[in-house]
Design a protein around this motif. Structure first.
Motif, PDB file in Angstrom:
ATOM      1  N   PHE A  53       0.912  -1.130   0.117  1.00  0.00           N
ATOM      2  CA  PHE A  53      -0.046  -0.143   0.260  1.00  0.00           C
ATOM      3  C   PHE A  53       0.895   1.139  -0.051  1.00  0.00           C
ATOM      4  O   PHE A  53       0.436   2.322  -0.599  1.00  0.00           O
ATOM      5  CB  PHE A  53      -0.953  -0.077   1.110  1.00  0.00           C
ATOM      6  N   ASP A  54       2.061   1.157   0.334  1.00  0.00           N
ATOM      7  CA  ASP A  54       3.157   2.245   0.185  1.00  0.00           C
ATOM      8  C   ASP A  54       3.175   2.269  -1.170  1.00  0.00           C
ATOM      9  O   ASP A  54       3.537   3.624  -1.533  1.00  0.00           O
ATOM     10  CB  ASP A  54       4.284   2.060   1.202  1.00  0.00           C
ATOM     11  N   VAL A  55       3.742   1.596  -1.829  1.00  0.00           N
ATOM     12  CA  VAL A  55       3.857   1.533  -3.317  1.00  0.00           C
ATOM     13  C   VAL A  55       2.939   2.126  -4.071  1.00  0.00           C
ATOM     14  O   VAL A  55       2.898   2.703  -4.948  1.00  0.00           O
ATOM     15  CB  VAL A  55       4.426   0.140  -3.703  1.00  0.00           C
ATOM     16  N   GLU A  56       1.727   1.652  -3.677  1.00  0.00           N
ATOM     17  CA  GLU A  56       0.369   2.413  -4.209  1.00  0.00           C
ATOM     18  C   GLU A  56       0.367   3.638  -3.987  1.00  0.00           C
ATOM     19  O   GLU A  56       0.104   4.502  -5.238  1.00  0.00           O
ATOM     20  CB  GLU A  56      -0.787   1.718  -3.580  1.00  0.00           C
ATOM     21  N   ALA A  57       0.580   4.202  -2.848  1.00  0.00           N
ATOM     22  CA  ALA A  57       0.700   5.713  -2.677  1.00  0.00           C
ATOM     23  C   ALA A  57       1.741   6.221  -3.756  1.00  0.00           C
ATOM     24  O   ALA A  57       1.635   7.531  -4.238  1.00  0.00           O
ATOM     25  CB  ALA A  57       0.992   5.996  -1.395  1.00  0.00           C
ATOM     26  N   ILE A  58       3.027   5.458  -3.819  1.00  0.00           N
ATOM     27  CA  ILE A  58       4.050   6.239  -4.643  1.00  0.00           C
ATOM     28  C   ILE A  58       3.475   6.287  -6.021  1.00  0.00           C
ATOM     29  O   ILE A  58       3.753   7.199  -6.895  1.00  0.00           O
ATOM     30  CB  ILE A  58       5.203   5.491  -4.482  1.00  0.00           C
ATOM     31  N   PHE A  59       2.839   5.261  -6.491  1.00  0.00           N
ATOM     32  CA  PHE A  59       2.163   5.064  -8.121  1.00  0.00           C
ATOM     33  C   PHE A  59       1.341   6.234  -8.235  1.00  0.00           C
ATOM     34  O   PHE A  59       0.976   6.712  -9.224  1.00  0.00           O
ATOM     35  CB  PHE A  59       1.671   3.742  -8.304  1.00  0.00           C
TER      36      PHE A  59
END
Length: 101
Positions: A53-59
């Motif tokens: 979910f952290d990578v989701e925010a980055i995307f």
């Protein structure tokens, strides 16, 4: 530069190893527990979910910056992306992966 400094230090410093110097030092207290703590698999699962979910925010940041240029197509693609991750979150929640009991 870093390798050169490490090599220079290896040749310049004195090396006098003794058994007392080679023992691990933990603030003067002898080891009571094993050096590695045991973590439950739930810890790793929660850590993995956090990374996802952290990578989701980055995307989502580049999408937000280019929102005007992407128009409706970009909005639909971002909605599908967030929807898929929401389905995954609901699945994990249903399976009880987020409970610490």
């Amino acid at each position: 530069m870093g390798t050169t400094l490490l090599l220079v230090g290896r040749f310049v410093r004195p090396s006098r190893p003794t058994p007392a110097k080679l023992q691990p030092y933990e603030s003067g207290v002898p080891d009571v527990n094993p050096p590695r703590a045991r973590f439950t698999p739930r810890f790793y699962l929660v850590a993995l979910l956090f990374v996802i979910f952290d990578v989701e925010a980055i995307f989502l940041y580049p999408w937000a910056v280019a929102f005007d240029a992407l128009a409706l197509y970009g909005y639909v693609q971002a909605a599908l992306f967030v929807g898929l991750l929401l389905v995954g979150l609901l699945y994990e929640w249903k399976k009880g992966a987020l409970e610490w009991v």
